[in-house]
Design a protein around this motif. Structure first.
Motif, PDB file in Angstrom:
ATOM      1  N   GLU A 245     -12.386  -0.313  -8.480  1.00  0.00           N
ATOM      2  CA  GLU A 245     -11.851   0.201  -7.217  1.00  0.00           C
ATOM      3  C   GLU A 245     -11.657  -0.940  -6.207  1.00  0.00           C
ATOM      4  OE1 GLU A 245     -14.078   3.348  -5.366  1.00  0.00           O
ATOM      5  OE2 GLU A 245     -12.562   3.588  -3.797  1.00  0.00           O
ATOM      6  N   ARG A 249      -8.138  -1.850  -4.607  1.00  0.00           N
ATOM      7  CA  ARG A 249      -7.907  -1.652  -3.177  1.00  0.00           C
ATOM      8  C   ARG A 249      -7.920  -2.958  -2.372  1.00  0.00           C
ATOM      9  NH1 ARG A 249     -11.593   3.047  -0.835  1.00  0.00           N
ATOM     10  NH2 ARG A 249     -10.483   2.346   1.037  1.00  0.00           N
ATOM     11  N   ASP A 293     -10.049  -3.366   2.474  1.00  0.00           N
ATOM     12  CA  ASP A 293      -8.805  -2.740   2.007  1.00  0.00           C
ATOM     13  C   ASP A 293      -7.719  -2.924   3.076  1.00  0.00           C
ATOM     14  OD1 ASP A 293      -6.723  -0.970   1.471  1.00  0.00           O
ATOM     15  OD2 ASP A 293      -8.017   0.644   0.751  1.00  0.00           O
TER      16      ASP A 293
END
Ligand code: DON
Length: 304
Positions: A245, A249, A293
């Motif tokens: 993740e 991101r 992010d």
């Protein structure tokens, strides 16, 4: 790019996330941190430092210490390290016990707790007092001679650190720890307890952004190739079972800690540190991930 404006905007934008997460409580001394705190700093290779939020507040760097300890051990011990620890993502939580028995006491990577204990064991054999060596290294790389351990946090973790003790004893039974288990644990807990603020952390990460050469101390800390290796392991393993993740991101090598800090590296350009004590379910700072992010998405900067 106006970095100061960008991080000020990000600090405002992540505010709603601060109330949605709580600090780690399995180390009781960390549980009291106010989750409303947020800080972010960017140190660039051309010598600028940008900071926002509670950027003077020191926090416990916890597992971020593992990236620096890996760098120290790689520098003095080289590739022999990889006979004792792997370099593959584990897909498991940072303190998981299950994989270790299947894999005969050889941890998947240097950033899960088992792997960091092996790296600490090697550091003890190679550097002597490994936690003090790490503290001195970070004092130099942040140009901040006052950095120190938090003995209250180290003692709190030692008192409650049964999982780490289990990992260490199991690895000792497999012959993959050479020093005394209690000594390895004590140095590991002490290294995790080091307190730094985001500005100090961002500065200390610059040698990773500069292919191993520190613009702060002037020292060549790693070879260019070793700096690539540490960054690669940060990207694939630095945030544990959330590494996919984070890569998706944020798109930067990152190393997180349960104190709520995250260090991110943009090779050739900058080092970024973010801190907010509230954690997500996988033990990474919730607002920290949101901030990183936004930083890479809005700036268009990442390793991809
Ligand atoms: O060993 C522990 O559990 C802690 N001293 C460090 C764990 C940690 O920071 C994991 N990172 N997100």
């Amino acid at each position: 790019m106006n970095i100061q404006q960008l991080i000020d905007d990000i600090a405002a934008d992540v505010r709603p996330y601060l109330a949605q997460a709580a600090p780690a409580d399995y180390i009781p001394a960390l549980a009291g941190e106010d989750p409303q705190q947020f800080a972010m700093a960017v140190a660039t290779l051309d010598g600028q430092l940008y900071a926002t939020g509670h950027s003077d507040k020191r926090f416990s760097i916890q597992s971020i210490s593992k990236a620096f300890m890996l760098a120290r051990v790689l520098a003095v011990y080289g590739d022999a390290l990889w006979q004792r620890v792997g370099k593959e993502p584990s897909g498991n939580p940072f303190n998981s016990l299950v994989q270790l028995e299947y894999e005969q006491g050889v941890p998947r990577n240097p950033f899960i707790n088992a792997g960091a204990l092996v790296v600490t064991d090697i550091a003890l054999s190679q550097l002597g007092d490994s936690s003090s060596a790490l503290r001195d290294f970070l004092r130099e790389e942040s140009a901040q001679p006052a950095l120190d351990f938090d003995y209250v946090i180290a003692a709190s973790e030692s008192e409650h650190g049964h999982r780490n003790a289990a990992l260490a004893h199991f690895m000792k039974s497999c012959g993959n720890l050479h020093n005394n288990v209690e000594q390895v644990l004590a140095h590991y807990f002490r290294a995790c307890s080091l307190r730094m603020n985001v500005a100090e952390l961002a500065r200390a990460g610059l040698f990773l952004a500069n292919h191993g050469a520190s613009p702060v101390s002037g020292a060549q800390r790693l070879t260019r190739s070793q700096a690539k290796q540490v960054n690669a392991i940060m990207l694939t393993c630095g945030t544990y079972d959330a590494a996919g993740e984070f890569a998706y991101r944020v798109g930067l090598p990152c190393k997180s800690g349960v104190g709520g800090g995250i260090l991110a590296v943009l090779p050739g350009k900058m080092s970024i540190a973010v801190w907010s004590p509230g954690l997500d379910a996988r033990g990474n700072s919730l607002a920290g991930l949101e901030a990183l992010d936004r930083f890479t998405t809005r700036s268009g900067e990442s390793v991809f």
